[in-house]
Write a protein that holds these residues in place. Structure first.
Motif, PDB file in Angstrom:
ATOM      1  N   LEU A   1       0.835  -1.210   0.000  1.00 20.97           N
ATOM      2  CA  LEU A   1       0.000   0.000   0.000  1.00 20.97           C
ATOM      3  C   LEU A   1       0.867   1.256   0.000  1.00 20.97           C
ATOM      4  CD1 LEU A   1      -2.814  -0.916   2.575  1.00 20.97           C
ATOM      5  CD2 LEU A   1      -3.079  -0.574   0.104  1.00 20.97           C
ATOM      6  N   VAL A   2       1.847   1.284   0.873  1.00 20.49           N
ATOM      7  CA  VAL A   2       2.750   2.435   0.970  1.00 20.49           C
ATOM      8  C   VAL A   2       3.521   2.607  -0.342  1.00 20.49           C
ATOM      9  CG1 VAL A   2       4.825   3.316   2.128  1.00 20.49           C
ATOM     10  CG2 VAL A   2       2.961   2.358   3.482  1.00 20.49           C
ATOM     11  N   GLY A   3       4.063   1.514  -0.850  1.00 26.55           N
ATOM     12  CA  GLY A   3       4.832   1.558  -2.095  1.00 26.55           C
ATOM     13  C   GLY A   3       4.003   2.050  -3.266  1.00 26.55           C
ATOM     14  N   LYS A   4       2.793   1.497  -3.423  1.00 30.76           N
ATOM     15  CA  LYS A   4       1.937   1.909  -4.542  1.00 30.76           C
ATOM     16  C   LYS A   4       1.557   3.378  -4.442  1.00 30.76           C
ATOM     17  CE  LYS A   4       0.049  -2.463  -6.021  1.00 30.76           C
ATOM     18  NZ  LYS A   4      -1.071  -3.386  -6.031  1.00 30.76           N
ATOM     19  N   ALA A   5       1.203   3.829  -3.251  1.00 31.73           N
ATOM     20  CA  ALA A   5       0.830   5.238  -3.080  1.00 31.73           C
ATOM     21  C   ALA A   5       1.987   6.158  -3.456  1.00 31.73           C
ATOM     22  CB  ALA A   5       0.392   5.507  -1.634  1.00 31.73           C
ATOM     23  N   HIS A   6       3.184   5.807  -3.010  1.00 32.92           N
ATOM     24  CA  HIS A   6       4.339   6.663  -3.286  1.00 32.92           C
ATOM     25  C   HIS A   6       4.809   6.557  -4.735  1.00 32.92           C
ATOM     26  CE1 HIS A   6       4.288   7.000   1.053  1.00 32.92           C
ATOM     27  NE2 HIS A   6       5.026   8.084   0.905  1.00 32.92           N
ATOM     28  N   ALA A   7       4.624   5.405  -5.353  1.00 34.10           N
ATOM     29  CA  ALA A   7       5.034   5.232  -6.750  1.00 34.10           C
ATOM     30  C   ALA A   7       4.041   5.883  -7.701  1.00 34.10           C
ATOM     31  CB  ALA A   7       5.164   3.746  -7.086  1.00 34.10           C
ATOM     32  N   LEU A   8       2.768   5.634  -7.495  1.00 34.25           N
ATOM     33  CA  LEU A   8       1.751   6.073  -8.454  1.00 34.25           C
ATOM     34  C   LEU A   8       1.208   7.468  -8.162  1.00 34.25           C
ATOM     35  CD1 LEU A   8      -0.193   2.693  -8.752  1.00 34.25           C
ATOM     36  CD2 LEU A   8       1.525   3.625 -10.320  1.00 34.25           C
ATOM     37  N   ARG A   9       0.780   7.698  -6.937  1.00 34.69           N
ATOM     38  CA  ARG A   9       0.135   8.968  -6.617  1.00 34.69           C
ATOM     39  C   ARG A   9       1.153  10.077  -6.365  1.00 34.69           C
ATOM     40  NH1 ARG A   9      -2.729   8.851  -1.436  1.00 34.69           N
ATOM     41  NH2 ARG A   9      -3.004   6.703  -2.068  1.00 34.69           N
ATOM     42  N   HIS A  10       2.162   9.780  -5.555  1.00 32.03           N
ATOM     43  CA  HIS A  10       3.105  10.828  -5.141  1.00 32.03           C
ATOM     44  C   HIS A  10       4.335  10.918  -6.029  1.00 32.03           C
ATOM     45  CE1 HIS A  10       0.518  10.996  -1.705  1.00 32.03           C
ATOM     46  NE2 HIS A  10       0.879   9.805  -1.278  1.00 32.03           N
ATOM     47  N   LYS A  11       4.599   9.865  -6.827  1.00 33.18           N
ATOM     48  CA  LYS A  11       5.743   9.837  -7.754  1.00 33.18           C
ATOM     49  C   LYS A  11       7.083  10.094  -7.051  1.00 33.18           C
ATOM     50  CE  LYS A  11       2.990  10.070 -11.619  1.00 33.18           C
ATOM     51  NZ  LYS A  11       2.072   8.988 -11.488  1.00 33.18           N
ATOM     52  N   VAL A  12       7.253   9.491  -5.886  1.00 40.67           N
ATOM     53  CA  VAL A  12       8.481   9.633  -5.107  1.00 40.67           C
ATOM     54  C   VAL A  12       9.500   8.610  -5.612  1.00 40.67           C
ATOM     55  CG1 VAL A  12       9.499   9.421  -2.805  1.00 40.67           C
ATOM     56  CG2 VAL A  12       7.227  10.420  -3.068  1.00 40.67           C
TER      57      VAL A  12
END
Length: 169
Positions: free
Chosen positions: A108-119
């Motif tokens: 969940l954390v990884g997907k949010a940061h990869a897709l939504r936040h583009k970190v």
């Protein structure tokens, strides 16, 4: 950028060793002390991240222009994000005995940061170092070399899993 991606792939090849029961216990014991002051610890970690690695602020529109650490410390958005970071770590630490739960939280954390936040994933590695540094200073009585070793292993595993999520997405 190309070099960073190669580094990430090189890091990806070596799965960290699983935590021993004694290491899980050390992590949970020290985290109980940290989590009593989770708001202050979380804010200290994020401020250290932003001061030492200013490029990390690019992902936070609310305070990416704020230079003064004292002003950052007063930011409601920063406090809110610090609480989310600390709660995510808390969920991981509470569930160290449940590998499936840990992996699902990290996805969940990884997907949010990869897709939504583009970190960029390298910031997870940077954040890991900052976490160890701040907790080692603020809780020096509890962060013995053995405890730091256990936390390093945990943070390496978190990074490894998050990079895996990035590769999947």
């Amino acid at each position: 950028m190309e070099m960073e991606q190669q580094d990430v792939k090189a890091d990806r090849l070596e799965r960290p060793d699983p935590l021993l029961d004694s290491e899980r216990e050390m992590i949970q014991d020290t985290w109980a002390k940290v989590y009593q002051n989770c708001d202050d610890a979380g804010v200290a970690i994020l401020i250290r991240l932003f001061v030492n690695f200013p490029s990390s602020k690019q992902y936070f529109s609310q305070f990416k222009q704020v230079e003064d650490p004292e002003e950052l410390e007063k930011s409601a958005q920063l406090r809110k994000h610090a609480r989310r970071v600390m709660n995510a770590i808390n969920t991981l630490v509470e569930n160290l005995h449940d590998g499936e739960k840990v992996v699902s939280v990290l996805k969940l954390v990884g997907k949010a940061h990869a897709l939504r936040h583009k970190v960029e994933p390298v910031y997870f590695k940077i954040l890991s170092g900052v976490i160890l540094e701040v907790l080692g200073e603020d809780f020096s009585d509890h962060f013995t070399p053995e405890v730091v070793g256990a936390w390093t292993k945990l943070l390496d595993a978190i990074y490894w899993h998050v990079v895996g999520v990035y590769e999947e997405t």
